[in-house]
Scaffold this motif. Structure first.
Motif, short mmCIF file in Angstrom:
data_model
loop_
_atom_site.label_atom_id
_atom_site.label_comp_id
_atom_site.label_asym_id
_atom_site.label_seq_id
_atom_site.Cartn_x
_atom_site.Cartn_y
_atom_site.Cartn_z
N THR A 107 0.84 -1.19 0.00
CA THR A 107 0.00 0.00 0.00
C THR A 107 0.88 1.24 0.00
O THR A 107 2.03 1.20 0.44
N CYS A 108 0.33 2.34 -0.49
CA CYS A 108 1.05 3.60 -0.44
C CYS A 108 0.61 4.44 0.76
O CYS A 108 1.19 5.51 1.02
N GLN A 109 -0.41 3.94 1.50
CA GLN A 109 -0.88 4.63 2.71
C GLN A 109 -1.68 3.64 3.54
O GLN A 109 -2.77 3.24 3.16
N PRO A 110 -1.13 3.18 4.67
CA PRO A 110 -1.76 2.07 5.42
C PRO A 110 -2.92 2.49 6.32
O PRO A 110 -2.91 2.26 7.54
N VAL A 111 -3.94 3.09 5.71
CA VAL A 111 -5.20 3.37 6.40
C VAL A 111 -6.27 3.49 5.32
O VAL A 111 -5.98 3.87 4.18
N CYS A 112 -7.52 3.16 5.67
CA CYS A 112 -8.57 2.90 4.68
C CYS A 112 -8.80 4.04 3.68
O CYS A 112 -8.63 3.86 2.47
N LYS A 114 -2.92 -1.01 12.00
CA LYS A 114 -2.18 -0.61 10.80
C LYS A 114 -1.45 0.69 11.11
O LYS A 114 -0.99 0.87 12.22
N ARG A 115 -1.29 1.56 10.11
CA ARG A 115 -0.68 2.87 10.32
C ARG A 115 0.76 2.78 10.82
O ARG A 115 1.18 3.50 11.72
N SER A 116 1.53 1.88 10.24
CA SER A 116 2.96 1.81 10.53
C SER A 116 3.68 1.42 9.25
O SER A 116 3.06 1.03 8.26
N CYS A 117 5.00 1.52 9.26
CA CYS A 117 5.79 1.23 8.07
C CYS A 117 6.06 -0.25 7.88
O CYS A 117 6.62 -0.66 6.86
N HIS A 118 5.68 -1.09 8.82
CA HIS A 118 6.10 -2.48 8.81
C HIS A 118 5.36 -3.32 7.76
O HIS A 118 4.25 -2.99 7.35
N GLU A 119 6.00 -4.41 7.34
CA GLU A 119 5.40 -5.29 6.34
C GLU A 119 3.99 -5.69 6.75
O GLU A 119 3.09 -5.79 5.92
N SER A 120 3.80 -5.95 8.03
CA SER A 120 2.51 -6.39 8.53
C SER A 120 1.43 -5.33 8.40
O SER A 120 0.24 -5.61 8.55
N SER A 121 1.82 -4.12 8.09
CA SER A 121 0.89 -3.02 7.88
C SER A 121 0.76 -2.65 6.41
O SER A 121 -0.32 -2.25 5.96
N ILE A 122 1.85 -2.80 5.64
CA ILE A 122 1.84 -2.26 4.27
C ILE A 122 1.83 -3.30 3.16
O ILE A 122 1.49 -2.98 2.02
N ARG A 123 2.18 -4.55 3.44
CA ARG A 123 2.29 -5.53 2.34
C ARG A 123 0.97 -6.26 2.13
O ARG A 123 0.37 -6.78 3.08
N VAL A 124 0.52 -6.31 0.87
CA VAL A 124 -0.79 -6.86 0.54
C VAL A 124 -0.68 -7.83 -0.63
O VAL A 124 0.28 -7.79 -1.39
#
Length: 453
Positions: A51-56, A277-287
């Motif tokens: 994602t380019c921004q980890p929030v809905c 979410k809302r962090s830089c980590h893979e668990s937040s940004i990788r989809v």
């Protein structure tokens, strides 16, 4: 336009808060996603998608416009898509497509009220709710139709949306114009009002204690409490994907329909901050991301780093529609034809609500900065940031060892800092100051610049 010359139909199957490693192709051992795995194997699998921004809301603004969230204007939830915004619906519509939106919108800020026509992003057919998590529950799905009348759909929520999509696709079977459908699920997002992940009844308890990804196992959070429901939601989504594909095939549309599957962001189960979410980590940004249909079948696995902001130009390009120069993402279609020379070597991520943050992710490194003096709700960006995280994903794929203060890695930080600044500028942000850490006096790591990739 005659039927023989008709452009392909386009469907986006969009989930909410789904980790990449819920899928079998990414190593999940539970068999949750046979339909996605088949799609990835026989179509095109973008194996490294972020994602380019980890929030809905911000992520959705990027997916609709092809712009980074700060450029789209929706850098946090609670900011409606600005009037005059150009979305995929506008571009497809102007190319002769019928356009449709079903499910969660999250770009009007009407919350539980219907979305007025002028806030629907240009879509023709409408069966949606702005904040589906607040108008529905697992077995009570309420959407609003074109006339803003409430429509309560039967069945489990993911099934209800899938049924609606199949009805729409069936109605287009003999139409001369192609269609573009954005199908936006809430699953596997949590049910906000009770902080629960409500799986279909048949899967409740089925995945308890079965598999915990290593980052969640190491960090705690509430994963052990919620993974059972989360996995059940993912499995039902995959069954919905299978049903959708079956409908497309039975209607004789398989050879004429592009299908894209992805999610807005991932889920770290309160391990990296106080929520999901809302962090830089893979668990937040990788989809997860995969494509099937004309132009994508047999495309294999893409190893390049792909961003959600690349989805809009990809869909337009695949449909033969010119990609607007204003879009900040890139089509992956040239990658399928071996044109890889100028593809970016990192993805750029903007972070809000938990912090005013920025990050880049290369094939090996994760580098993130934050602006502690800025308001993460009110401030879109900052004039000054400080370095917060550096991870060597080759040695530490679960991001458990932050190297940002290690003297040995100052050359890496220096190179990544410059690359982050360049990406911020390219995204339309003023170039800020990124504050260095204390000077490094010894123990520097000698590294080939190419290894940064």
């Amino acid at each position: 336009m005659g039927k023989a010359a008709k452009r392909p139909n386009v469907i986006v199957f969009f989930t909410d808060q789904q980790r990449w490693d819920t899928t079998g192709v990414h190593g999940n051992p539970l068999g949750l996603t046979p339909n996605f795995d088949r799609m990835a194997a026989l179509g095109t699998h973008a194996a490294y998608t972020f994602t380019c921004q980890p929030v809905c809301g911000p992520a959705r603004s990027s997916v609709q416009t092809g712009l980074y969230a700060t450029e789209a204007g929706c850098f946090t939830n609670g900011i409606p898509l600005p009037e005059g915004s150009r979305t995929l619906a506008h571009y497809f519509g102007e190319a002769g497509y019928d356009t449709a939106y079903i499910g969660k919108w999250h770009l009007a800020c009407t919350r539980t009220s219907p979305v007025p026509v002028e806030k629907r992003g240009g879509y023709d057919y409408w069966l949606a709710a702005d904040a589906l998590e607040h108008t529905s529950d697992a077995y009570k799905t309420v959407l609003y139709n074109n006339d803003n009348e409430p429509v309560e759909l039967p069945g489990y929520r993911a099934d209800a949306l899938t049924d609606a999509a199949i009805r729409y696709i069936g109605s287009r079977r003999d139409a001369d114009a192609p269609f573009y459908l954005f199908l936006s699920y809430l699953e596997p997002h949590h049910q906000n009002h009770r902080d629960d992940y409500p799986a279909p009844d048949v899967y409740r308890g089925h995945y308890t204690g079965r598999y915990v990804p290593p980052d969640l196992a190491a960090l705690g959070g509430n994963a052990h409490q919620h993974l059972d429901g989360y996995y059940g939601m993912v499995r039902r989504l995959d069954e919905a994907l299978g049903r959708l594909n079956d409908a497309i095939k039975s209607l004789g549309l398989a050879e004429d329909t592009i299908l894209a599957f992805t999610s807005d962001h991932a889920c770290h189960f309160k391990t990296r901050n106080a929520e999901y979410k809302r962090s830089c980590h893979e668990s937040s940004i990788r989809v997860p991301m995969a494509f099937s249909g004309p132009g994508f079948d047999g495309g294999g696995t893409l190893r390049e780093l792909v961003s959600l902001v690349d989805l809009p130009p990809t869909l337009l390009d695949a449909a033969g529609i010119p990609v607007p120069e204003s879009m900040q993402g890139r089509s992956v279609v040239p990658l399928l034809n071996g044109k890889r020379a100028d593809w970016p070597q990192e993805v750029f991520v903007q972070i809000s609500e938990s912090q005013v943050g920025r990050a880049i992710r290369t094939k090996r490194w994760k580098y993130s900065v934050t602006a502690p003096g800025r308001d993460p709700i009110r401030d879109a960006g900052a004039a000054e940031y400080v370095e917060e995280f550096l991870y060597d994903l080759e040695a530490d794929p679960y991001e458990l060892n932050n190297l940002v203060d290690k003297a040995s890695h100052e050359p890496v930080r220096s190179q990544l800092r410059e690359r982050l600044l360049a990406r911020m500028a390219a995204a339309g942000e003023p170039v800020p100051l990124i504050r260095f850490l204390p000077p490094v006096v010894s123990g520097q790591l000698r590294i080939n610049p190419e290894d940064i990739y």
